[in-house]
Structure formats: structure tokens, C-alpha cells
Design an enzyme around this catalytic site. Structure first.
Site, PDB file in Angstrom:
ATOM      1  N   GLY A   9       7.397  12.174  37.389  1.00 33.43           N
ATOM      2  CA  GLY A   9       6.467  13.265  37.251  1.00 33.43           C
ATOM      3  C   GLY A   9       6.263  14.196  38.457  1.00 33.43           C
ATOM      4  N   GLY A  12       4.434  17.846  38.105  1.00 32.52           N
ATOM      5  CA  GLY A  12       3.148  17.930  38.044  1.00 32.52           C
ATOM      6  C   GLY A  12       2.331  18.076  39.375  1.00 32.52           C
ATOM      7  N   ASP A  14       0.281  16.182  41.062  1.00 30.94           N
ATOM      8  CA  ASP A  14       0.485  15.058  42.230  1.00 30.94           C
ATOM      9  C   ASP A  14       1.930  15.033  42.788  1.00 30.94           C
ATOM     10  OD1 ASP A  14      -1.929  14.864  41.312  1.00 30.94           O
ATOM     11  OD2 ASP A  14      -1.801  12.832  40.730  1.00 30.94           O
ATOM     12  N   ALA A  80       4.639   9.648  36.259  1.00 31.04           N
ATOM     13  CA  ALA A  80       4.629  10.318  35.130  1.00 31.04           C
ATOM     14  C   ALA A  80       3.733   9.812  33.790  1.00 31.04           C
ATOM     15  CB  ALA A  80       6.078  10.026  34.640  1.00 31.04           C
ATOM     16  N   SER A  83      -0.944  13.668  31.060  1.00 33.82           N
ATOM     17  CA  SER A  83      -2.278  13.375  31.575  1.00 33.82           C
ATOM     18  C   SER A  83      -3.686  13.752  31.083  1.00 33.82           C
ATOM     19  CB  SER A  83      -2.450  13.771  33.339  1.00 33.82           C
ATOM     20  OG  SER A  83      -1.985  15.193  33.398  1.00 33.82           O
ATOM     21  N   SER A 124      -5.576   4.878  36.723  1.00 35.67           N
ATOM     22  CA  SER A 124      -6.643   5.971  36.545  1.00 35.67           C
ATOM     23  C   SER A 124      -8.111   5.349  36.134  1.00 35.67           C
ATOM     24  CB  SER A 124      -6.298   6.904  35.258  1.00 35.67           C
ATOM     25  OG  SER A 124      -7.422   7.546  34.784  1.00 35.67           O
ATOM     26  N   GLU A 126      -9.825   5.970  33.919  1.00 38.78           N
ATOM     27  CA  GLU A 126      -9.674   5.789  32.631  1.00 38.78           C
ATOM     28  C   GLU A 126      -9.565   4.264  32.024  1.00 38.78           C
ATOM     29  OE1 GLU A 126     -10.580   8.231  29.821  1.00 38.78           O
ATOM     30  OE2 GLU A 126     -11.217   9.350  31.545  1.00 38.78           O
ATOM     31  N   TYR A 148      -4.695   6.783  26.328  1.00 39.54           N
ATOM     32  CA  TYR A 148      -4.495   7.059  27.465  1.00 39.54           C
ATOM     33  C   TYR A 148      -4.571   6.010  28.423  1.00 39.54           C
ATOM     34  CZ  TYR A 148      -3.972   9.164  32.116  1.00 39.54           C
ATOM     35  OH  TYR A 148      -3.735   9.508  33.445  1.00 39.54           O
TER      36      TYR A 148
HETATM   37  O1  G4F Z   1     -11.089  17.760  33.192  1.00 45.06           O
HETATM   38  P1  G4F Z   1     -10.885  16.844  32.043  1.00 45.06           P
HETATM   39  O2  G4F Z   1     -10.143  17.316  30.781  1.00 45.06           O
HETATM   40  O3  G4F Z   1     -10.280  15.374  32.844  1.00 45.06           O
HETATM   41  P2  G4F Z   1     -10.600  13.829  32.119  1.00 45.06           P
HETATM   42  O4  G4F Z   1     -10.545  13.743  30.757  1.00 45.06           O
HETATM   43  O5  G4F Z   1     -11.792  13.382  33.085  1.00 45.06           O
HETATM   44  O6  G4F Z   1      -9.200  13.319  32.761  1.00 45.06           O
HETATM   45  C1  G4F Z   1      -8.564  13.804  33.838  1.00 45.06           C
HETATM   46  O7  G4F Z   1      -8.979  12.746  34.994  1.00 45.06           O
HETATM   47  C2  G4F Z   1      -8.496  11.142  34.646  1.00 45.06           C
HETATM   48  C3  G4F Z   1      -9.044  10.278  35.687  1.00 45.06           C
HETATM   49  O8  G4F Z   1      -8.610  10.706  36.995  1.00 45.06           O
HETATM   50  C4  G4F Z   1      -7.193  11.161  34.555  1.00 45.06           C
HETATM   51  F1  G4F Z   1      -6.605   9.855  34.219  1.00 45.06           F
HETATM   52  C5  G4F Z   1      -6.881  12.078  33.450  1.00 45.06           C
HETATM   53  O9  G4F Z   1      -5.356  12.139  33.353  1.00 45.06           O
HETATM   54  C6  G4F Z   1      -6.850  13.386  34.002  1.00 45.06           C
HETATM   55  O10 G4F Z   1      -6.496  13.846  35.186  1.00 45.06           O
HETATM   56  O11 G4F Z   1     -12.405  16.689  31.868  1.00 45.06           O
HETATM   57  C7  G4F Z   1     -13.577  16.199  32.566  1.00 45.06           C
HETATM   58  C8  G4F Z   1     -14.720  16.135  32.028  1.00 45.06           C
HETATM   59  C9  G4F Z   1     -14.913  15.366  30.926  1.00 45.06           C
HETATM   60  O12 G4F Z   1     -16.175  14.594  30.988  1.00 45.06           O
HETATM   61  C10 G4F Z   1     -14.940  16.391  29.774  1.00 45.06           C
HETATM   62  O13 G4F Z   1     -15.802  15.810  28.479  1.00 45.06           O
HETATM   63  O14 G4F Z   1     -15.313  17.485  31.773  1.00 45.06           O
HETATM   64  C11 G4F Z   1     -15.858  17.414  30.446  1.00 45.06           C
HETATM   65  N1  G4F Z   1     -15.710  18.793  29.751  1.00 45.06           N
HETATM   66  C12 G4F Z   1     -16.789  19.604  29.465  1.00 45.06           C
HETATM   67  N2  G4F Z   1     -16.338  20.585  28.858  1.00 45.06           N
HETATM   68  C13 G4F Z   1     -14.691  19.352  29.411  1.00 45.06           C
HETATM   69  C14 G4F Z   1     -14.846  20.659  28.914  1.00 45.06           C
HETATM   70  N3  G4F Z   1     -13.153  19.091  29.514  1.00 45.06           N
HETATM   71  C15 G4F Z   1     -12.406  20.163  29.184  1.00 45.06           C
HETATM   72  N4  G4F Z   1     -10.914  19.654  29.508  1.00 45.06           N
HETATM   73  N5  G4F Z   1     -12.728  21.235  28.678  1.00 45.06           N
HETATM   74  C16 G4F Z   1     -13.966  21.496  28.368  1.00 45.06           C
HETATM   75  O15 G4F Z   1     -14.391  22.606  27.854  1.00 45.06           O
END
Ligand code: G4F
Length: 349
Positions: A9, A12, A14, A80, A83, A124, A126, A148
Site C-alpha cells: 500500500g 496510498g 499512509d 494495503a 480504504s 482500523s 472500524e 471492511y
Molecule cells: O471520510 P469518511 O468516508 O471516512 P470513514 O468511513 O470514517 O473511514 C476512514 O477512517 C477509518 C478509520 O480510521 C478507516 F478505517 C477507513 O479506511 C477510512 O480511512 O467518513 C467519515 C465520516 C463518516 O461518519 C461519514 O458518514 O463522515 C461522514 N460523512 C458525512 N458526509 C461523509 C459525508 N463521508 C463521506 N465520505 N462523504 C460525505 O459526504
């Protein structure tokens, strides 16, 4: 003797920050890159010239074992993963194979070859999923809510089993959201920083967002990779949650980003119900005290500094014409388009 770090990975976000850190410490850094992603090394910009690449299919155990045998790494960082969490619903098996399969194949290769390689598994928050208590530690119950998270949990347990049974120096960093100007724009931080910068420059006039009340523990990727490295320098292999310990809402994020460019976010931002993820009422927030006590780790970049870094980087790149502005069409983009845009956007970061 010069240490060799092997990174999956590597292209990416990181991978970039970790490679930069390790190169600065004098490591030989080797990125394992799948044949289909050979050209993605260009995403690393000038770092690409200092990193060695080894082309290998991460889903092919023999090929991967050969790579480990030839490279004899001092440390392996298994980063990797596909994500973007929603994508894992479209390809749960592919997610499992890449996330869990790669960890399993690398651990098995290390064990069979009898190497003393130290192994870092990128886990994560998650894996906590539908949490019953906050903040979380590495002892908190795991209840992943998506493919995931389930794949990351399987990889985590596979690592623990190898550590216990074969006495490997292996550990998981259970990382909370960590961001930077190199974050692709499908993630909410970058989506917002790009929109704020685009609107400021008159290149866009609105931002559609999902749940403004969603909360996350957002830190800086550069800080989080430092924790990865420190975990592998410790006397004993242990798992750590790595996060800031502070929750912010998406509303805070939007307000902070628009504040950076002197705009009132409420004039430009609308919540779109189709972007709201179901069942997201849990509080994923780290208790990083173990990392602080054992590793001396603590985040250096605040939430406000992080968002300012991202907005300013997007302003510069938009002015230079290196990236396309965000717009009302962004949410309708296909993933392939988003990926293509991401590649172009980060080439000069
Ligand atoms: O930026 P996000 O899509 O990240 P998410 O799903 O938290 O995942 C990231 O962090 C995890 C923990 O480290 C990792 F495992 C994963 O690989 C990745 O790096 O969403 C963040 C938050 C969520 O609560 C989502 O529902 O933002 C909220 N959100 C609100 N509006 C949105 C939106 N997310 C996205 N992508 N787009 C929106 O319009």
C-alpha cells in the site's frame, strides 16, 4: 547495518508519509506494488526516486514469499487495503482477500522463512463498529458493522494468532481517521477542503454533504505513521489504538474549513439524505493513553491545523491548475472518475 522496510500500500496516503519518515531515518524502503498498479508509483512524486519497487501480486502466496525471501526485510508494514469503507459493500470478498489474505500470506512467509522481521498490521477503528463504550482501547469489544471492518478484524486476529503461536514480533495499530492533503476526495475531510477552496476561488458554489452530525476522531496522517514506526521499535510487540482522543462533528469540520477561507459555510452547504450512512450513531474515539505511556507518542498537529493544511494545499493546487475544482457534480461521479481525479490531484503534493 541499514534497515530494510517493506511496505504494502506504499502509494496510498499512509504509504507516502511512512516512506518519507523511514527514508529520513536512513532506511532502505521497498514498496510492494501489484502489476496492475505499476504506474501508481508516480503518485509518490519525488519520493518515488528514493523508493525501490518490487512488483508482486499480493494475492499470490508463492510470489509474495519469494519477495520476502529476496528482500529479507527488517520490518514489514502491511498497509494495503481498499480504504473507502462504503466500497467494501460492493466487493466484500475482494476486500477480505486483499486485507486478510495479504496479512496472512505475509505472516506465513515470515514464519516459514524463519525471519526475525517485525510486522506491523494496519488495523482500523472500524473493527470496533457498533461500540458500547467510549473512548476505546485495544481491550474494547470488537463489533464491526461492515465488510471492511470485518476484514480488518480477521487480519487483526490472524496477526495475534501468529504472534502467540510462533512468537513473532507482530502488532496491530488500530488507527482512527487520519487525514492530509494527500487524502483522496471521496473522504469527507478532503471533500470539504476541496469544496471550501473551490468556492473561495469562485470555481464552485455549493457542497452536498451527508450527515452533519456524524462524529469522528480525526488526526494527521503524518502523526499516525510515526506511531506505526514506534510500535516496531518497542521492546515487546503490543497492539495500540492510535487517535487524538477528541471527537468532532462533520459540522465542525465544515465550519473550520470554510472559516479558513473566510466564508460562512451555511450559505453553501446542504445536507443530501442520499449521502447519509445508515446506522451511524456510535462514537468512535480513541483512548491513546497506552501509546502515550509506552511509546511516548502523541499527536503534534491539531484538528484546526490539519484542516488549514488541507484547505491551503487545495487552494494552491487549484490556483496552479493541478487539480479540478469540486462541484455539484462531485457526488455523482463514478468511482473510476474519482480515482482518476485523485491521481491527478496528488501528483504534486
Ligand atoms: O471520510 P469518511 O468516508 O471516512 P470513514 O468511513 O470514517 O473511514 C476512514 O477512517 C477509518 C478509520 O480510521 C478507516 F478505517 C477507513 O479506511 C477510512 O480511512 O467518513 C467519515 C465520516 C463518516 O461518519 C461519514 O458518514 O463522515 C461522514 N460523512 C458525512 N458526509 C461523509 C459525508 N463521508 C463521506 N465520505 N462523504 C460525505 O459526504
Amino acid at each position: 547495518m541499514r534497515k530494510t522496510a517493506l511496505i504494502t500500500g506504499v502509494t496510498g496516503q499512509d504509504g507516502y508519509y511512512l516512506s518519507r519518515l523511514l527514508l529520513g531515518k536512513g532506511y532502505r524502503v521497498v514498496g510492494l506494488i501489484p502489476p496492475a498498479r505499476k504506474s501508481s508509483i508516480a503518485k509518490l512524486g519525488q519520493l518515488a526516486e528514493q523508493i525501490e519497487t518490487y512488483i508482486v501480486d499480493l494475492t499470490n502466496a508463492d510470489w509474495l514469499t519469494e519477495a520476502v525471501e529476496q528482500l529479507q526485510p527488517t520490518e514489514i508494514y502491511n498497509l494495503a487495503a481498499p480504504s473507502f469503507v462504503p466500497r467494501s459493500w460492493e466487493d466484500p470478498l475482494g476486500t477480505l482477500d486483499l486485507v486478510t489474505g495479504t496479512a496472512t500470506r505475509l505472516l506465513k512467509a515470515t514464519r516459514q522463512l524463519g525471519l526475525s522481521t517485525r510486522f506491523y498490521q494496519a488495523s482500523s477503528s472500524e473493527i470496533f463498529g457498533d461500540v458500547q463504550s467510549a473512548p476505546q482501547t485495544d481491550e474494547t469489544t470488537f463489533r464491526p458493522k461492515n465488510p471492511y471492518g470485518a476484514a480488518k478484524l480477521h487480519a487483526h486476529w490472524t496477526m495475534v494468532h501468529h504472534r502467540d503461536r510462533y512468537n513473532l514480533f507482530a502488532c496491530s495499530g488500530i488507527l482512527y481517521n487520519h487525514e492530509s492533503p494527500r487524502r483522496p476526495p471521496q473522504f469527507v475531510t478532503r471533500k470539504i477542503s476541496l469544496a471550501a477552496a473551490s468556492i473561495k476561488l469562485g470555481l464552485s458554489d455549493q457542497l452536498s454533504i451527508g450527515n452533519l452530525d456524524a462524529k469522528r476522531d480525526w488526526g494527521y496522517a503524518g502523526d499516525h505513521v510515526e506511531a506505526m514506526w514506534r510500535m516496531l521499535q518497542a521492546d515487546t510487540p503490543e497492539d495500540y489504538v492510535i487517535g487524538t482522543g477528541v471527537l468532532h462533528t462533520v459540522r465542525d469540520l465544515v465550519a473550520t474549513a470554510f472559516d479558513c477561507v473566510g466564508l460562512d459555510w451555511q450559505k453553501y452547504v446542504a445536507s443530501d439524505p442520499s449521502l447519509i450512512r445508515e446506522d451511524e450513531h456510535f462514537q468512535l474515539v480513541a483512548d491513546p493513553s497506552k501509546a502515550n505511556q509506552n511509546l511516548g507518542w502523541q499527536p503534534q498537529v491539531s484538528f484546526e491545523q490539519l484542516i488549514s493544511k488541507m484547505v491551503n494545499a487545495d487552494l494552491e493546487r487549484l490556483k496552479a491548475g493541478d487539480i479540478k475544482p469540486s462541484g455539484a457534480t462531485l457526488k455523482a461521479q463514478t468511482e473510476a472518475q474519482t480515482e482518476a481525479q485523485t491521481e491527478a490531484q496528488i501528483k504534486n503534493t
